[in-house]
Design an enzyme around this catalytic site. Sequence first.
Site, PDB file in Angstrom:
ATOM      1  N   SER A 678       0.834  -1.224   0.000  1.00 23.47           N
ATOM      2  CA  SER A 678       0.000   0.000   0.000  1.00 23.47           C
ATOM      3  C   SER A 678       0.858   1.259   0.000  1.00 23.47           C
ATOM      4  O   SER A 678       0.448   2.296   0.519  1.00 23.47           O
ATOM      5  CB  SER A 678      -0.933   0.018   1.217  1.00 23.47           C
ATOM      6  OG  SER A 678      -1.679  -1.158   1.306  1.00 23.47           O
ATOM      7  N   GLY A 843      -4.556   0.115  -0.078  1.00 19.18           N
ATOM      8  CA  GLY A 843      -4.620  -1.005  -1.009  1.00 19.18           C
ATOM      9  C   GLY A 843      -4.995  -2.312  -0.344  1.00 19.18           C
ATOM     10  O   GLY A 843      -5.648  -3.163  -0.929  1.00 19.18           O
ATOM     11  N   GLU A 844      -4.557  -2.466   0.902  1.00 21.16           N
ATOM     12  CA  GLU A 844      -4.605  -3.806   1.485  1.00 21.16           C
ATOM     13  C   GLU A 844      -5.437  -3.923   2.754  1.00 21.16           C
ATOM     14  O   GLU A 844      -5.681  -5.027   3.235  1.00 21.16           O
ATOM     15  CB  GLU A 844      -3.171  -4.230   1.855  1.00 21.16           C
ATOM     16  CG  GLU A 844      -2.215  -4.225   0.700  1.00 21.16           C
ATOM     17  CD  GLU A 844      -0.779  -4.351   1.185  1.00 21.16           C
ATOM     18  OE1 GLU A 844      -0.187  -5.392   0.940  1.00 21.16           O
ATOM     19  OE2 GLU A 844      -0.276  -3.414   1.834  1.00 21.16           O
ATOM     20  N   ALA A 845      -5.829  -2.763   3.314  1.00 20.98           N
ATOM     21  CA  ALA A 845      -6.302  -2.786   4.701  1.00 20.98           C
ATOM     22  C   ALA A 845      -7.533  -3.643   4.932  1.00 20.98           C
ATOM     23  O   ALA A 845      -7.710  -4.182   6.031  1.00 20.98           O
ATOM     24  CB  ALA A 845      -6.561  -1.364   5.174  1.00 20.98           C
TER      25      ALA A 845
END
Length: 884
Positions: A678, A843-845
Site C-alpha cells: 500500500s 490497497g490492502e487494509a
Amino acid sequence: MKKITFKVNAVPKEVMVDEKAVLLDVLRKGLHFTGAKQSCDRKGQCGACTVIVNKKAVKSCITKMKDLEGADVITVEGLGTPENPHLIQEAFVLAGAIQCGFCTPGMIMAAKALLDENNNPSVEEIKKAFRRNLCRCTGYNMIINAVQLAGQFLRGETTPDQHRPAKSDPPIGFSHPRPSGYVKACGAAKYTDDFFVEGCLELAAVRSPHFNAKLISIDATDAEKMPGVVGVITAKDIKGNNNVGMLIKDEPIFSTDVLPVLGSPIAAVVALTREQAQAAAKAVKVEYEVLPRIATAAEALAEGAPQIQPDFPNMVYPVVQIKGDAEKALASSAHVVEARFSTPLVHQASLEPESALAYMDGEGEDAQLVVYGRSIWIHYHATLLSEAVGWPNVRYIEPYVGGQFGIKSDITTEGMAAVAALHFKQPVRYVASLEETMVMTTKRHPYDMTVKLGADENGKFTAFLMDFIVENGAHASTGPVILDRSIEMLSGAYDLPTVKANGKLVYTNDVWGGSARGAGPPQANFAVEGAVELMAAKLKMDPCELRIKNLLYPGGTTSTGETVSEWAVRGCFERVKPLYEKACQEAKAAKSNGIRRGVGIAGCSFGIGGGNDTSHMAVELEEDGGITIYGAVADPGEGNDCMLTQIGAHCMNIPMAKIRLVVRDTEGTPDAGIAASSRLTYMGGQALVKAIGMLKEAMKETGARTRSELEKAGKPARYMAGHILTHTGLDKTTGQGQAWASRLHGVQMAEVEVNTETGEVKVIKMINAFDAGTVINPLAFIGQIEGGADQGAGYALREHFVLGKTKDWITYKFPTMATSFPMENILIESPRPDGPVGATGMGEATMVATHPAIANAVFNAIGVMIKDLPITPDKVLTALGKKK
Ligand code: FES
C-alpha cells in the site's frame, strides 16, 4: 479441417478449423480480437472469454467452431472504442467497476446479453446472469452497480455526462475516470498474451511431478525431434547465477539437483506453436530420485530432519519482539485468555495466467534483452533477471496485467522466457496454464499462532504473547519480510503495554508463501482480534466497548515501542459503534428456524512506508504547459494511474488532460519502488509532489510557462525527486524501533447468518469505516475497500489452496457474485501532514479486519469461536456438536 463462414462484429470471416477448435482461440490467435481473455484453461469456469453468439452470452473457450457456421459473433471490440464507447462500457468506467480489467470484456458482454433481454434487471437477476463471471479485484457490488447504471443509460433515464465529474471539479476528491478505464472497457488494453509478434516462438516448461525429489538426468533427444521444436534448454544453458530469489538465493530458473516442490522447473521446450511446445515438453525424459515429503513445520523442525534447501536451514528466518516484561505482566493479570488460531494457505487468484514475452533488440554484445511481463517492480526485476540470465542490458516493459495481490512481487515466467530469447535469439513467449500458474506463484502463508492476552480487573489490556510458526514452502521469496511485517503491526489498533512474540519461518516441501495483499498482518490480526473477542466474552463486556477502551492513542506506543503521533482508528470506531449496537439489537430480535444471526467487529491500523523505503519520480514540462510524469509505477488494478494524474493536475493546477504518464518501462523512468505494501500513494505520490515542486520553482524563477520558454531561460525541462525514509526499522533482537512512517486505520463490522442445519455462513452486510487521510479518488478508494472485503470474506469462509489438488477455478473456491453482499462504506478524512495532498494509502487494509470481523460474527451467532480459517460448514457443524 472444415471451412466455417461466420460474422464477427458484423464483418464476414472465413476460417479453416479442425474438430477441436474453439471460438476463443480463433478470435484471439486467428483474427487478433484479443478483448476476450483466457484464464481457466478453457474449462468455461471464469467468464473472462464471454462473447455474444446469436444474441446469447457464451463462454467462447468452450464454444466449438464447428458449430458456428453462419453465426453472428459480437466481441467487446464490436461495442465501442475508447473514443466512442458503448453506454455499457461507459457505465463500467463511471461506476468504478474496472480495476485490472482482465475480467472486464467478459463482464461487459455478459451485461450486454442480459440488458438486451431485460434492460431493468434486479440485483438477483444480475447475480444469476453473472454467476459464472469471476472478478478478483473490484468487489462485485461495483459490477452490479455498473449493470444497473447501464440499464439507466439504456432506458434513457440518465446520461453518462450526468455521472462524470464536471470539467470544473478539482482533481482531488472527485471520482475522475481512471486513465485506463475506457481502454480496458473496450478491450483495447493489451496484456502480455495479446501482443502479436511476428516469428514469436512459444515456450512450455518441464516441471517435477513430485513433492520432493532429486534430479538425476534429463534426456531431451525425443523431444528435440518433435514437430515444430526449435530446442530444449536447461540450467546448463544459463550464463548467469540462474536464480530469481527475491531475498534469499534459493529459487533457480532451472533446477540442477534439488526439486523441493511439485512443479520445480527442470527444462523448457521452445517451439513454433504453444501446442507443439507443450507436446514436446511431455516427451522430455527426466530421471528422479523421489524423496519423502516434509509437509509440515513440525516435520521440518524435528531432530535429524533433512535440509529442504541445501544452503539454508529449515528454520529459515526467526523474528522476536520484546516490549516490557509480558510474562510478568501476564502473571499478575486479573484475566487471561489463551487460544490457538490458524490461517490457511491461500492463492491470491489473479485471473490472468502468468505470462512473459522476451526478445533481443539489436545484435551482438550491445543487444538489449527486452522483457514484457507482469512485474510490479520492473527496475528491481530487471536487475534480478540480468544477474540470473547473465546479460547486462535488460529492459523491462510492463503491459496491462490481470490482477496482482502479491504474486507479482516475484519473478515467474520472465526467467525462462528471457533465457530462451537469449539462447535462441528469437522472440519467445511463455504463457503458463492456470494449473501451472498455481504451482509457480507464491501464496499467502499459513500461520499457526498461540496467543495469551491479559487484562486487569477493569478490562485494560496488560500483556500480549504470541508464538507463531509459518510454513514457508520450498522457497523463501519475501517470507522474511512477511514475518517482519507481522510483528511491525502486531498490536493492531490496540494499546498493548507489554508484548512478547516469537515467530519462525520454516521451509517445507510445499508451494511457497510470499507477498499477499496485507502480507503478514492479515494472519496476525486474526489472532489479536480473536483474543480480544474471547476476552470480551470472558469479561462479559460488549466487544466494541472493550476495543474502544483499549485503543492506542496519540502519545502511546505500538508493539514496536514506537510512540505514535496520530491514531485515527478511534474516529472509525466512534462512527461504527452506533451501527454496531443497532445491528446487535436486530440480530437478537431476528428469530428464524435454523438460522442464527451474529454481528462481529474488528479494527485495523496498518503501517505504510517501511524502514529505508525510497521512491523516485520525475516530471518534464511540455510545450502545452502540461507535464509528463516519469516513474516506474505499476498499476495492476488499484488505481495508481489516477493517483499520479490527479496529484499531478492538482499540484500543477492544470487540467488532467495535460498530464501524461510514462510508468511501465525501465527505459526513461526512475525507480519508484514496488507496487505493494500500500506504499505507492504515500511514497511515489510524495516523490511526485517534490519533483513538481522543483519544476514549479524553476518556472517561477524564470517566468516560463512552456518547455521551450523554460529551456530558453537556461533551465532543464525535467526534474527528478526522491522520497527517502530515514528510519531504519526494527532492532532484530528486540523487535523494537520505528517501523512505519505513516498509517491508515479502519474498523469493519460484519453481519452474518449461520444456517445451523447445513453449517453455511452467509455474510449479509459489512460496514467498512476507513481513515487513510485525504481521499484522492472516492470511487477508486471504495474499490479498494470493497474488493478487499470480498477477498477477506473468501479468506474467512472458503479459500484454501492444497498443492496437487487445487488446479482451477472450481477446485479453488473464491467469492463469486452469488456470494457477494451489500456494504456500507464510511470514509473519514484526517489529512496526514506528511502525505502527498494529505493522503497515505489504501490497497490492502480490508484484508486485515474483514476475516476477524466475520469470524467474530459467527462466534456471536453460535456461541463457539472457530479459530481455524476458513470457517467451512463442516467446522460450523462440528462446533455446534452436530458432527464429530
Ligand atoms: Fe475483475 Fe481484475 S477487474 S479480475
